[in-house]
Design a protein around this motif. Structure first.
Motif, PDB file in Angstrom:
ATOM      1  N   ASP A 147       1.012  -1.099   0.232  1.00  0.00           N
ATOM      2  CA  ASP A 147      -0.079   0.037  -0.317  1.00  0.00           C
ATOM      3  C   ASP A 147       1.000   1.201  -0.041  1.00  0.00           C
ATOM      4  N   GLN A 148       1.400   1.847  -1.344  1.00  0.00           N
ATOM      5  CA  GLN A 148       2.320   2.801  -1.392  1.00  0.00           C
ATOM      6  C   GLN A 148       1.838   3.913  -0.511  1.00  0.00           C
TER       7      GLN A 148
ATOM      8  N   LEU B 234       0.276   4.438   2.253  1.00  0.00           N
ATOM      9  CA  LEU B 234       0.312   4.157   3.612  1.00  0.00           C
ATOM     10  C   LEU B 234       1.887   3.864   4.108  1.00  0.00           C
ATOM     11  N   ILE B 235       2.384   3.195   3.377  1.00  0.00           N
ATOM     12  CA  ILE B 235       3.967   3.213   3.211  1.00  0.00           C
ATOM     13  C   ILE B 235       4.671   4.521   3.388  1.00  0.00           C
ATOM     14  N   GLU B 236       4.239   5.494   2.541  1.00  0.00           N
ATOM     15  CA  GLU B 236       4.971   6.765   2.352  1.00  0.00           C
ATOM     16  C   GLU B 236       4.358   7.688   3.779  1.00  0.00           C
ATOM     17  N   GLU B 237       3.250   7.426   4.200  1.00  0.00           N
ATOM     18  CA  GLU B 237       2.937   7.968   5.377  1.00  0.00           C
ATOM     19  C   GLU B 237       3.952   7.544   6.437  1.00  0.00           C
ATOM     20  N   VAL B 238       4.164   6.285   6.875  1.00  0.00           N
ATOM     21  CA  VAL B 238       5.172   5.943   7.919  1.00  0.00           C
ATOM     22  C   VAL B 238       6.414   6.406   7.667  1.00  0.00           C
TER      23      VAL B 238
ATOM     24  N   VAL C  13     -11.820 -16.175   4.758  1.00  0.00           N
ATOM     25  CA  VAL C  13     -10.458 -16.027   4.636  1.00  0.00           C
ATOM     26  C   VAL C  13     -10.263 -14.676   4.402  1.00  0.00           C
ATOM     27  N   THR C  14      -9.375 -14.030   5.380  1.00  0.00           N
ATOM     28  CA  THR C  14      -9.171 -12.580   5.367  1.00  0.00           C
ATOM     29  C   THR C  14      -7.990 -12.342   4.677  1.00  0.00           C
ATOM     30  N   LYS C  15      -7.712 -10.877   4.445  1.00  0.00           N
ATOM     31  CA  LYS C  15      -6.576 -10.054   4.199  1.00  0.00           C
ATOM     32  C   LYS C  15      -5.780 -10.458   2.929  1.00  0.00           C
ATOM     33  N   LEU C  16      -6.708 -10.967   1.847  1.00  0.00           N
ATOM     34  CA  LEU C  16      -6.245 -11.335   0.614  1.00  0.00           C
ATOM     35  C   LEU C  16      -5.876 -10.421  -0.462  1.00  0.00           C
ATOM     36  N   ASP C  17      -5.967  -9.017   0.031  1.00  0.00           N
ATOM     37  CA  ASP C  17      -5.466  -7.974  -0.961  1.00  0.00           C
ATOM     38  C   ASP C  17      -3.944  -7.624  -0.918  1.00  0.00           C
ATOM     39  N   GLY C  18      -3.164  -8.405  -0.053  1.00  0.00           N
ATOM     40  CA  GLY C  18      -1.955  -8.236  -0.063  1.00  0.00           C
ATOM     41  C   GLY C  18      -1.210  -8.994  -1.071  1.00  0.00           C
ATOM     42  N   THR C  19      -0.085  -9.752  -0.996  1.00  0.00           N
ATOM     43  CA  THR C  19       0.382 -10.418  -1.959  1.00  0.00           C
ATOM     44  C   THR C  19       0.377 -11.987  -1.683  1.00  0.00           C
ATOM     45  N   SER C  20      -0.377 -12.275  -0.410  1.00  0.00           N
ATOM     46  CA  SER C  20      -0.537 -13.423   0.054  1.00  0.00           C
ATOM     47  C   SER C  20      -1.645 -14.191  -0.802  1.00  0.00           C
TER      48      SER C  20
END
Lengths: 446, 309
Positions: A195-196, A198-202, B257-264
């Motif tokens: 998440d670009q 939010l990464i920028e924010e931190v 199943v949650t948090k699948l918007d990442g790269t996992s």
């Protein structure tokens, strides 16, 4: 429960018996098992492969030592290498004062809880911590941190009207100076490493507050994803350490090896429970055993050292020596053992005993013995000879047992006393025979 | 239909790039060879499918490759997708309210370890059901974690959802009981019970779950009709262990199943389904209310292998 690597390897290595030298060929099958074990412990594919290659290089050409099997020798080499890798770097925190710590990580990894735990730990070490709520996104995240701060009597700062995280951070530094806080912990929002925005924010927060420590908080049960997460956070923020959470579960924790290998930042702390005190310094040997499924002997030994009161034990030894041991002492001793945890949980820490169920009878027998002794007055415990028929009946009623059980216990206790006198008098052999007979009766712990 | 797949693919977009970037060369027109098989193995392992499924897929592709050395990458992907579909056959959970005696509400209990996303999922699910024209009451039964009640309340306010809550430290079972009563008297279709996070290794906390059920059953002996495990999609093999223990101790009826918007790639769901045959109802594909999507084998497999319609 997972089959331990040790068990698997002994199978793979059965045909290695009598082999004098480890070589690439005769180790192939065993190393394949090692790789599978690492993969099923969630170590990243590439990390597992590199690790196995390194172990192979170390093993090849080694003479098999006398007195150990090739399997044991390989496991030793793997274990040592794992401990070395996991343990690289210092688990200590920067000595800077004020000490500014940034907590970052994915959603739900345990940042807020870990922030409070770290605050508590630093307070114990003589710091004056200030917890700063920088999670402006998750509903009620700031409330959560505030409640925990209050619980631990730690200073707390947040600005619920602002979404400008770097500004909140800067303001918190002013507040810390006014309140002479010297450990400032910034609890940030959970964010995906991709998440670009939010990464920028931190990153902006980091630029503003110039932290001395940037700790990645990661769930100990993370899968292959751990590598991507760690790499992205490290590239963006230059991490200084890891906090591995939820290790009170039964995750093997292979993610730690992946993260360590990829970022090469030290693992500093582990979270081991929901209470704020459940926060430990990291010990590489324990995690290595865990990844390999070898049980946690070291932890067991330490647990025993912590829970069994040294003074109490010495007092007991003295009493035993003088054969001046009454039912009250006996109860105290039983309670010491119980403090270690249930027999099952103690067994779980031993190699090869993981998941072994012991029948509840032994624990029940101990519980009944305890109930009987507790139903006696202090005077009776010290002087069992006081116990006449009506007293015995009262005790049986109180403990919810039959009077014969009370009689049985007293008889065995008398035997025990007799035996101690024998020890005192030097009649060792006779005493041993007596002891065997008593253990068979099952009421006294062996 | 296409729109749904697109959302799904967008959510799993990183998945596609993750596997496809590694396997673009393999899953293309070119014939595969030993080195591309190696890359394929890596791509499959890093999806967290687990050793068993990964080896099954690899074995079938290798067998096909031995028979036909001109096997193209695309065909290999199709074989992989077929194996995965076979393993997942029957895994699509469909939430159908059905009829309940006396028009009782249907209770869905959200269960899981700490930080898996139960509270967020509860809110999203309530929103989704309401979008589908159903009426829902949320029960804030995580009375343990600091501010968990406030978290769900904030969601309820934001999405204008009905909620029954008490305070932190209150008896979770009592909150569930009250929520059911409220839902019943107002004639609601569903009660969604958000429970506190607990590790599956803590037997005392599992006992508390059993208590919530016992108390709910005083209202309706068939409640909760659904007990769903909420699993963090970025976890590895331990999620299988979690599912096993919760299922054994509490009796699960499905998964989210949650948090699948990442790269996992959430491959652990494959391992869980393989072991327990629990249907998968929804996937969490983002932080917005509408990011909870019904699980579709077809979409999942296509997204994972980077196949197009």
């Amino acid at each position: 429960m997972f089959e331990s690597l040790t068990d698997k390897l002994s199978n793979a290595l059965r045909n290695l018996r009598g082999v004098g030298k480890l070589s690439e060929e005769n180790m192939a099958e065993a190393l394949k098992e090692v790789r599978t074990a690492l993969l099923s412990a969630d170590v990243h594919f590439k990390v597992a492969r590199e690790f196995v290659d390194r172990v192979q290089a170390q093993c090849a050409g080694q003479e098999v030592l006398k007195g150990v099997t090739p399997g044991q020798q390989i496991i030793k080499i793997i274990y040592d290498e794992l401990v070395r890798l996991l343990g690289e770097g210092s688990t200590g925190l920067s000595a800077a004062r004020p000490l500014k710590i940034l907590m970052v990580g994915l959603h739900g990894s345990g940042k807020t809880t870990s922030s409070a735990k770290l605050g508590k730990l630093l307070k114990k070490r003589g710091y004056r911590p200030l917890l700063v709520g920088c999670d402006v996104y998750r509903p009620a995240a700031i409330d959560q941190l505030e409640i925990l701060a209050k619980q631990e009597e730690l200073a707390f700062y947040a600005d619920r009207t602002s979404k400008d995280v770097p500004a909140i951070g800067a303001k918190a530094l002013d507040v810390s100076r006014n309140e002479s806080a010297d450990a400032i912990i910034f609890d940030t929002a959970g964010r995906l490493q991709i998440d670009q925005e939010l990464i920028e924010e931190v990153k902006r927060l980091r630029a503003k507050v110039q932290p001395d420590e940037i700790l990645l908080v990661a769930d100990g049960a993370l899968g292959q994803e751990a590598v991507n997460v760690a790499k992205a956070f490290h590239d963006a923020l230059e991490l200084t350490g890891l906090v591995l959470t939820k290790l009170d579960g039964d995750a093997r924790g292979g993610a730690a090896l992946s993260i360590k290998t990829i970022t090469n930042v030290p693992i500093k702390f582990v979270g081991t429970g929901e209470k704020t005190a459940d926060f430990d310094t990291f010990y590489p040997d324990r995690l290595a055993s865990r990844i390999l499924g070898m049980g946690d002997v070291v932890s067991l030994v330490e647990k025993a050292q912590e829970t069994i009161d040294q003074k109490e034990a010495e007092k007991m030894a003295e009493k035993l020596r003088k054969a001046d041991f009454n039912l009250e002492d006996f109860l105290a001793q039983m309670q010491q053992i119980k403090k270690l945890g249930s027999m099952e949980s103690i067994l779980g820490m031993m190699p090869g005993m993981n998941g072994v169920k012991i029948d509840g009878d032994a624990e029940k027998a101990l519980a009944r013995t305890e109930a009987i002794i507790k139903s006696m007055t202090f005077q009776e415990r010290r002087k069992p000879e006081l116990l006449n028929g009506s007293r015995r009946q009262r005790i049986a009623n109180g403990a919810g047992v039959k009077i014969v059980e009370v009689n049985q216990l007293l008889k065995q206790f008398q035997q025990m006393q007799k035996m101690m006198r024998m020890f005192k008098g030097g009649g060792m052999k006779k005493a041993m025979r007596q002891m065997e007979a008593m253990q068979k009766s099952g009421r006294f712990p062996s | 239909m296409f729109g749904l797949f697109k959302k799904f693919k967008d959510g799993l977009a990183k998945t596609v790039t993750a596997i496809a970037s590694k396997t673009a060369a393999i899953f293309g027109q070119k014939p595969i060879d030993a080195s591309s098989l190696d890359t394929l193995e890596e791509a499959l392992y890093t999806a967290d499918f687990g050793v068993e499924t990964t080896e099954e897929i690899l074995e079938e592709i290798k067998t096909a490759y031995r028979k036909d050395k001109t096997l193209r990458g695309q065909e290999a992907a199709a074989i992989g997708a077929a194996v995965l579909k076979r393993v997942l056959a029957g895994s699509e959970g469909v939430l159908d309210r059905g009829a309940t005696p006396a028009g009782n509400p249907v209770v869905i209990a959200m269960i899981g370890v700490n930080g898996s996303g139960k509270t967020t999922t509860s809110a999203k699910l309530a929103w989704k059901l309401r979008e589908d024209g159903k009426t829902v009451t949320l029960a804030a039964c995580d009375t343990f974690r600091a501010a968990a009640v406030e978290q769900l309340k904030t969601w309820a306010q934001r999405l204008d959802l009905e909620i029954v809550a008490s305070h932190t430290g209150a008896d979770a079972a009592a909150v569930a009981f009250d929520a059911w009563q409220a839902a019943k008297s107002r004639g609601r279709d569903y009660v969604i019970v958000d429970t506190a996070g607990r590790l599956h290794t803590k037997s005392n906390l599992l006992e508390e779950l059993a208590k919530i059920r016992r108390v709910l059953q005083k209202n309706d002996p068939s409640a909760p009709q659904h007990s769903w495990l909420v699993v963090d999609g970025s976890l590895g093999s331990n999620s299988i262990e979690q599912a096993k223990v919760f299922h054994e101790k509490f009796g699960l009826t499905g998964l989210v199943v949650t948090k699948l918007d990442g790269t996992s790639r959430g491959g652990a769901l494959v391992g869980i389904y393989r072991q327990l045959k629990l249907p998968i109802y929804f996937l969490g594909l983002g932080e917005q209310a509408e990011d909870l999507q019904p699980f579709s084998i077809d979409n999942y497999v296509k997204a994972v292998f980077g196949l197009e319609d």
